[in-house]
Every structure is written in structure tokens, then in C-alpha cells.
Design a protein around this motif. Structure first.
Motif, short mmCIF file in Angstrom:
data_model
loop_
_atom_site.label_atom_id
_atom_site.label_comp_id
_atom_site.label_asym_id
_atom_site.label_seq_id
_atom_site.Cartn_x
_atom_site.Cartn_y
_atom_site.Cartn_z
N GLY A 149 0.79 -1.23 0.00
CA GLY A 149 0.00 0.00 0.00
C GLY A 149 0.81 1.27 0.00
N PHE A 150 2.11 1.14 -0.22
CA PHE A 150 2.97 2.33 -0.25
C PHE A 150 3.14 2.83 -1.68
CE2 PHE A 150 4.24 0.06 3.61
CZ PHE A 150 4.18 1.08 4.55
N ASP A 151 3.13 4.15 -1.82
CA ASP A 151 3.34 4.77 -3.13
C ASP A 151 4.82 4.98 -3.42
OD1 ASP A 151 0.48 5.30 -3.84
OD2 ASP A 151 0.59 6.50 -2.01
N VAL A 152 5.62 5.11 -2.38
CA VAL A 152 7.06 5.32 -2.52
C VAL A 152 7.77 4.40 -1.53
CG1 VAL A 152 8.98 6.94 -2.29
CG2 VAL A 152 6.79 7.72 -3.22
N VAL A 153 8.69 3.58 -2.04
CA VAL A 153 9.52 2.74 -1.19
C VAL A 153 10.98 3.10 -1.49
CG1 VAL A 153 10.15 0.42 -0.48
CG2 VAL A 153 7.82 0.90 -1.26
N LEU A 154 11.62 3.73 -0.54
CA LEU A 154 12.99 4.20 -0.72
C LEU A 154 13.97 3.18 -0.15
CD1 LEU A 154 12.38 7.85 0.50
CD2 LEU A 154 12.67 7.13 -1.87
N GLY A 155 15.14 3.09 -0.77
CA GLY A 155 16.19 2.21 -0.28
C GLY A 155 17.09 2.95 0.69
N ARG A 156 17.15 2.47 1.92
CA ARG A 156 18.03 3.09 2.92
C ARG A 156 19.32 2.27 3.03
NH1 ARG A 156 14.82 4.18 7.34
NH2 ARG A 156 14.94 6.42 6.98
N ARG A 157 20.43 2.90 2.73
CA ARG A 157 21.74 2.23 2.74
C ARG A 157 22.28 2.22 4.17
NH1 ARG A 157 24.20 6.24 -1.58
NH2 ARG A 157 23.12 7.59 -0.10
N ILE A 158 22.03 1.13 4.88
CA ILE A 158 22.42 1.06 6.29
C ILE A 158 23.93 0.99 6.44
CG2 ILE A 158 22.21 -0.25 8.42
CD1 ILE A 158 19.69 1.22 7.56
N ASN A 159 24.57 0.09 5.70
CA ASN A 159 26.03 -0.08 5.78
C ASN A 159 26.66 0.43 4.49
OD1 ASN A 159 25.99 -1.43 8.34
ND2 ASN A 159 25.23 -3.24 7.27
N ARG A 160 26.94 1.71 4.46
CA ARG A 160 27.51 2.32 3.25
C ARG A 160 28.95 1.89 3.07
NH1 ARG A 160 26.45 8.59 2.41
NH2 ARG A 160 27.69 7.97 0.61
N GLN A 161 29.27 1.38 1.88
CA GLN A 161 30.61 0.91 1.56
C GLN A 161 31.43 2.03 0.92
OE1 GLN A 161 31.44 -2.25 2.57
NE2 GLN A 161 29.38 -2.19 3.44
N ASP A 162 31.54 3.13 1.63
CA ASP A 162 32.31 4.28 1.16
C ASP A 162 33.44 4.55 2.13
OD1 ASP A 162 30.81 4.84 -1.15
OD2 ASP A 162 29.31 5.95 0.01
N SER A 163 34.37 5.38 1.70
CA SER A 163 35.47 5.76 2.57
C SER A 163 34.95 6.62 3.72
CB SER A 163 36.54 6.53 1.79
OG SER A 163 36.02 7.78 1.36
N PHE A 164 35.75 6.70 4.78
CA PHE A 164 35.37 7.49 5.95
C PHE A 164 35.12 8.95 5.58
CE2 PHE A 164 36.83 10.45 9.24
CZ PHE A 164 35.91 10.17 10.24
N PHE A 165 36.01 9.52 4.76
CA PHE A 165 35.89 10.93 4.42
C PHE A 165 34.68 11.19 3.53
CE2 PHE A 165 40.42 10.52 5.47
CZ PHE A 165 40.53 11.53 6.41
N ARG A 166 34.36 10.23 2.66
CA ARG A 166 33.19 10.41 1.80
C ARG A 166 31.91 10.34 2.63
NH1 ARG A 166 31.82 7.26 -3.89
NH2 ARG A 166 29.90 8.38 -4.33
N LYS A 167 31.87 9.41 3.58
CA LYS A 167 30.69 9.32 4.45
C LYS A 167 30.56 10.55 5.34
CE LYS A 167 31.67 5.09 5.95
NZ LYS A 167 31.53 3.80 6.67
N LEU A 168 31.71 11.04 5.85
CA LEU A 168 31.69 12.24 6.67
C LEU A 168 31.22 13.44 5.87
CD1 LEU A 168 32.33 13.68 9.34
CD2 LEU A 168 34.69 13.95 8.52
N GLY A 169 31.75 13.58 4.65
CA GLY A 169 31.33 14.69 3.79
C GLY A 169 29.86 14.63 3.46
N SER A 170 29.35 13.41 3.20
CA SER A 170 27.94 13.24 2.90
C SER A 170 27.07 13.62 4.09
CB SER A 170 27.66 11.79 2.50
OG SER A 170 26.29 11.58 2.24
N LYS A 171 27.51 13.21 5.30
CA LYS A 171 26.73 13.53 6.50
C LYS A 171 26.70 15.04 6.74
CE LYS A 171 26.71 10.71 9.86
NZ LYS A 171 27.02 9.84 11.02
N LEU A 172 27.85 15.70 6.60
CA LEU A 172 27.89 17.15 6.78
C LEU A 172 27.04 17.87 5.74
CD1 LEU A 172 31.69 17.65 7.55
CD2 LEU A 172 29.79 17.83 9.15
N PHE A 173 27.08 17.36 4.49
CA PHE A 173 26.30 17.96 3.41
C PHE A 173 24.81 17.91 3.73
CE2 PHE A 173 23.80 17.11 -0.46
CZ PHE A 173 23.99 18.30 -1.15
N TYR A 174 24.33 16.73 4.14
CA TYR A 174 22.90 16.57 4.38
C TYR A 174 22.46 17.26 5.67
CZ TYR A 174 22.23 13.39 0.47
OH TYR A 174 22.13 12.87 -0.79
#
Length: 313
Positions: free
Chosen positions: A116-141
Motif C-alpha cells: 500500500g505504499f506509493d514510494v519505497v525508498l532504499g536506505r543504505r544502512i552499511n555504506r561501503q564508502d570511505s570514511f571521508f566520503r561518508k563524513l562529507g555526505s553527512k555534513l552535506f545533508y
């Protein structure tokens, strides 16, 4: 629509020459197992590698594949819009071309949508990125959440399953600044995010370097929020109140005979601080006026140069 596919899979392509073959094969294997009719739409965002040649080759091998080549690099979210404009399915999947979004998760997204959902988003729980990329992404958002006044989740990107009525509302938004996740959030409907597999790709560098991320955040902020203007007004009121209190304090000291010669330092500091704030305010207003001017031009959001397995050749 008659003879329309049940599911449309839209993928913006940039530096996808090395991944498109495996991605296309895995998508077809997954969709064959699901037993649902589908179309695969690859949108080449004027990638500087051989992505378009690869798309043409794959289109000859897979009749269900449609290729679109944009006339120049418009950006990922514009390429997504181009693909969605051409999609005909009842359900739409949007994913990246770098194999970090796993095609094998599509059945889980679809299964959840049937609840019954119109939108089902994928949540990336364990991101396989470097520490700095994940940190930059977190700061960006985090910064984006504050500036736009709406919650932004760094674990959720474009990958998801969307009903056609949701996508139709997004398509109807022909504004010049495009950011797909925020547009999906804005239109509403019944949405949910579920955990999905995030595959790392250490050999592929992100096309979003710091300068591009900053410009993207600035565009999103100007397009979807007036919070910067409100913050500027609040800052002006605060400075005016502070100035009034300082003037009152100075006047009292003058009446008491404590001030004989006015201070040079305080005068210079006041001029520089106020001048800086005035320039910031004018710049902020100018950015909003500039984006408004850009929007009223009425230029197309994107331009299609070529298609394969479509009408335009």
C-alpha cells in the motif's frame, strides 16, 4: 496504457562504460525472475567516456532497453527527469549506474510497495564508502536539512520504487532547479524507507567533488526554502537591537561624563561589520533574484540529442 510495461527502470549514466554491461545483465535476470514486464531506460548525461556507444551496443542485444543521450551534461537529476518523462510503467525504479545500488533489491522494494505504499525508498544502512566520503555526505545533508528546514537523510538517495501517480506529480514540476529526493519528499503520498544492500565501488571516483556539492546545496537551498532570507532578517533585527542597546549605553556614559573622546576603534569595527552584513544581505537577495530570472526564461530542462529503441534517431 495499452502494451505498457509494468515497471520502468530509469538510470542516469555518467562514466558508466565499465559497469553498464553487468548492470543490464543483472537487471534482466532479476526482472525475468519476477515475471513482470519492464523497460530499462538509460540516460547518458553526455558522459565523456564511451557510455553512449555501450548503450547503443546493449540496445541491440536487449529490445527492452531504451537509450537517451542528452546534448550536454545537464546533471544527474536532470537526466533522471529525462528518463521519467519517457517512462511508461505503472511503477518506476530509479537507481545509479555504478552498481552501488543492487538490482537484486528491486523485488524487495516492489514487494513492500504492494503493501500500500506509493514510494519505497532504499536506505543504505552499511555504506561501503570511505570514511571521508561518508563524513562529507553527512555534513552535506545536515547542512542541507538546516538550510532548507526539512529533514534530509544521508542514507537515502535516488534508489527506490515509485508509483506512476507520484512520478507524474514530480514530472509536472517543471522548475529549473531539480533535486529528485527533495521533490519526492515534497509531493508526499505514502512513503517508507527499507534497508537495502550498498555495494562499494572503490575504483570509481564520485563526480560530486566539494565544489559541486556546495553549488548543489546552494541551488537546493534557493529553490526549496526561504530560510536564508529569514535568517538574514533575524540577524538584522538582532544587530539593530544590539546597536540600540549600545547607543543607549553610550548615551548614559556620556551623560555621566565618562566619555570625552569618541573611540576610533569602535567606529571602524561598526562600519566594517555593518558593511559586511549589508553585502551578505544584498548577495542573498541577488541569488534569489537570479534564480527567479533563470526560471522565468522558460528554457527546456534538458535537450535530447539521440535515442535508441525510441522515436528519435
Amino acid at each position: 496504457m495499452e502494451n505498457s510495461p509494468h515497471i520502468s527502470i530509469v538510470i542516469p549514466v555518467y562514466f558508466g562504460d565499465e559497469t553498464l554491461g553487468e548492470l543490464t545483465l543483472r537487471i534482466h535476470q532479476v526482472m525475468d525472475q519476477m515475471g513482470k514486464s519492464f523497460e530499462l531506460i538509460l540516460v547518458d548525461d553526455d558522459s565523456p567516456d564511451q557510455s553512449w556507444s555501450r548503450i547503443e551496443q546493449l540496445a541491440r542485444e536487449y529490445p527492452s532497453l531504451k537509450g537517451i543521450k542528452l546534448s550536454r551534461n545537464f546533471g544527474q537529476h536532470y537526466a533522471i527527469t529525462a528518463g521519467l518523462d519517457q517512462a511508461k510503467g505503472e511503477w518506476m525504479v530509479v537507481m545509479d549506474c555504478d552498481l552501488q545500488d543492487s538490482p537484486e533489491d528491486i523485488p524487495w522494494l516492489y514487494q513492500k510497495a504492494q503493501e500500500g505504499f506509493d514510494v519505497v525508498l532504499g536506505r543504505r544502512i552499511n555504506r561501503q564508502d570511505s570514511f571521508f566520503r561518508k563524513l562529507g555526505s553527512k555534513l552535506f545533508y545536515r547542512t542541507l536539512s538546516y538550510l532548507t528546514g526539512s529533514e534530509q537523510d544521508e542514507t537515502v538517495a535516488n534508489f527506490g520504487m515509485y508509483h506512476r501517480r507520484v512520478i507524474q506529480e514530480v514530472i509536472n514540476m517543471r522548475e529549473s532547479i531539480r533535486y529528485f529526493p527533495t521533490m519526492i519528499k515534497w509531493v508526499g503520498f505514502r512513503q517508507i524507507a527499507i534497508p537495502v544492500t550498498h555495494q562499494g565501488n572503490s575504483e570509481r571516483k564520485s563526480s560530486y567533488h566539494p565544489k559541486k556539492l556546495f553549488n548543489l546545496a546552494l541551488d537546493i537551498m534557493l529553490a526549496y526554502s526561504d530560510k536564508p532570507i529569514r535568517m538574514t532578517v533575524k540577524l538584522g533585527v538582532l544587530i539593530a537591537l544590539t546597536g540600540f542597546l549600545f547607543a543607549l549605553y553610550t548615551l548614559i556614559r556620556y551623560w555621566q561624563g565618562e566619555i570625552i573622546v569618541a573611540g576610533y576603534a569602535s567606529l571602524i569595527i561598526s562600519i566594517w561589520v555593518l558593511a559586511g552584513i549589508v553585502l551578505i544581505t544584498l548577495g542573498m537577495v541577488g541569488l534569489y533574484v537570479g534564480k527567479t530570472f533563470e526560471g522565468v526564461k522558460g528554457r527546456p530542462i534538458y535537450i535530447i540529442e539521440k535515442k535508441v529503441n525510441g522515436e528519435k534517431q
